[in-house]
Scaffold this active site. Sequence first.
Site, mmCIF file in Angstrom:
data_model
loop_
_atom_site.group_PDB
_atom_site.id
_atom_site.type_symbol
_atom_site.label_atom_id
_atom_site.label_comp_id
_atom_site.label_asym_id
_atom_site.label_seq_id
_atom_site.Cartn_x
_atom_site.Cartn_y
_atom_site.Cartn_z
ATOM 1 C CB SER A 206 -0.962 -0.001 1.186
ATOM 2 O OG SER A 206 -1.999 -0.931 0.962
ATOM 3 C CE1 TYR B 136 -5.126 2.122 3.835
ATOM 4 C CE2 TYR B 136 -5.642 -0.146 3.288
ATOM 5 C CZ TYR B 136 -4.802 0.949 3.206
ATOM 6 O OH TYR B 136 -3.634 0.852 2.495
ATOM 7 C CB SER B 137 -12.029 0.881 0.982
ATOM 8 O OG SER B 137 -12.476 0.164 -0.154
ATOM 9 C CG ASN B 138 -6.731 -2.318 -0.795
ATOM 10 O OD1 ASN B 138 -5.941 -1.488 -0.381
ATOM 11 N ND2 ASN B 138 -6.707 -3.584 -0.401
ATOM 12 N N GLY C 217 2.972 -0.786 3.951
ATOM 13 C CA GLY C 217 2.339 -1.695 3.011
ATOM 14 C C GLY C 217 2.417 -3.140 3.451
#
Length: 301
Positions: free
Chosen positions: A18, A111-113, A256
């Site tokens: 990330s 949090y969201s990709n 990440g």
Amino acid sequence: DLATGSKVPRDGQVRIGSNTKTFVAVVVLQLVGEGRIGLDTMVDTYLPELVRGEGIDGRRITVRELLQQTSGLPNYSDYLGDDVRYYSPRELLDTALQHPAEFDPGTSWKYSNTNYVLAGLIVQKVTGRPLAEEIDRRIIKRIGLRHTYFPAPGDASIREPHPHGYYREPADGPLRDITEIDPSWGWAAGQMVSTNSDLNRFFGALLAGHLLPSAQLAQMRSTVPAEATFGPAARYGLGLVSRPLPCGGLSWGHGGSFPGYETRGGATDDGRATTVAVTMQLTDEAGRRNLERAVDTALCR
């Protein structure tokens, strides 16, 4: 290397997960500075009718809410399972849109990709170029990151000397070498490869104002609470995390997680930077906090 016994190469390449989000956010904010993207413009302006689902409407979500993780979009990676294969960005988005919104845009933080997949799609729509090319042109070449790249579709290898990465499931199971893996499931949210020294150079250059105009850097550093994911007193800006240091002041970075690797790091406004990588994705809270304490110790010395 558990197979050969060879040591981890010094400053080898790792999958940075990330931390990719910060690169993507920088590109978006450069385009904001160029007047080509509006932070408070709705996603539908750039991707008409693409973002629709239960409680989800791209006419109600801004670009800022994508970058700041306040859109309420469900996280696609929660629903991919163990199917390791090539995923297109649209497949990732479609996976997310099969699930309801977490909350109304702008009313909370989670949090969201998915947010960064959409940010990457917006970059491609506005520039007419692949996201990987924009990151390479606007950041990697600009500040001389010699060991950083965005893997091409289908590229499961790591180009330069690198430590092997391992995966363990369940927690008491054997370690499995997962170094070679198709990283496409991460795309704009987590696909990149880099080294600790290149990440230090990137975050240092960013904070020093070498990548963004002052107005856009100030927006990037405008934060909301993000303790649920990043720990006590952590805050999230536009693809940038701030954490208080035990010796005073803040560190700025991201961190990440990717199968085989975990990276944590940060840079300070007075020019210190450090990144730590380990060769197994950490799934426990205690392990991640230990890694962050190692970063804090380095930055405070």
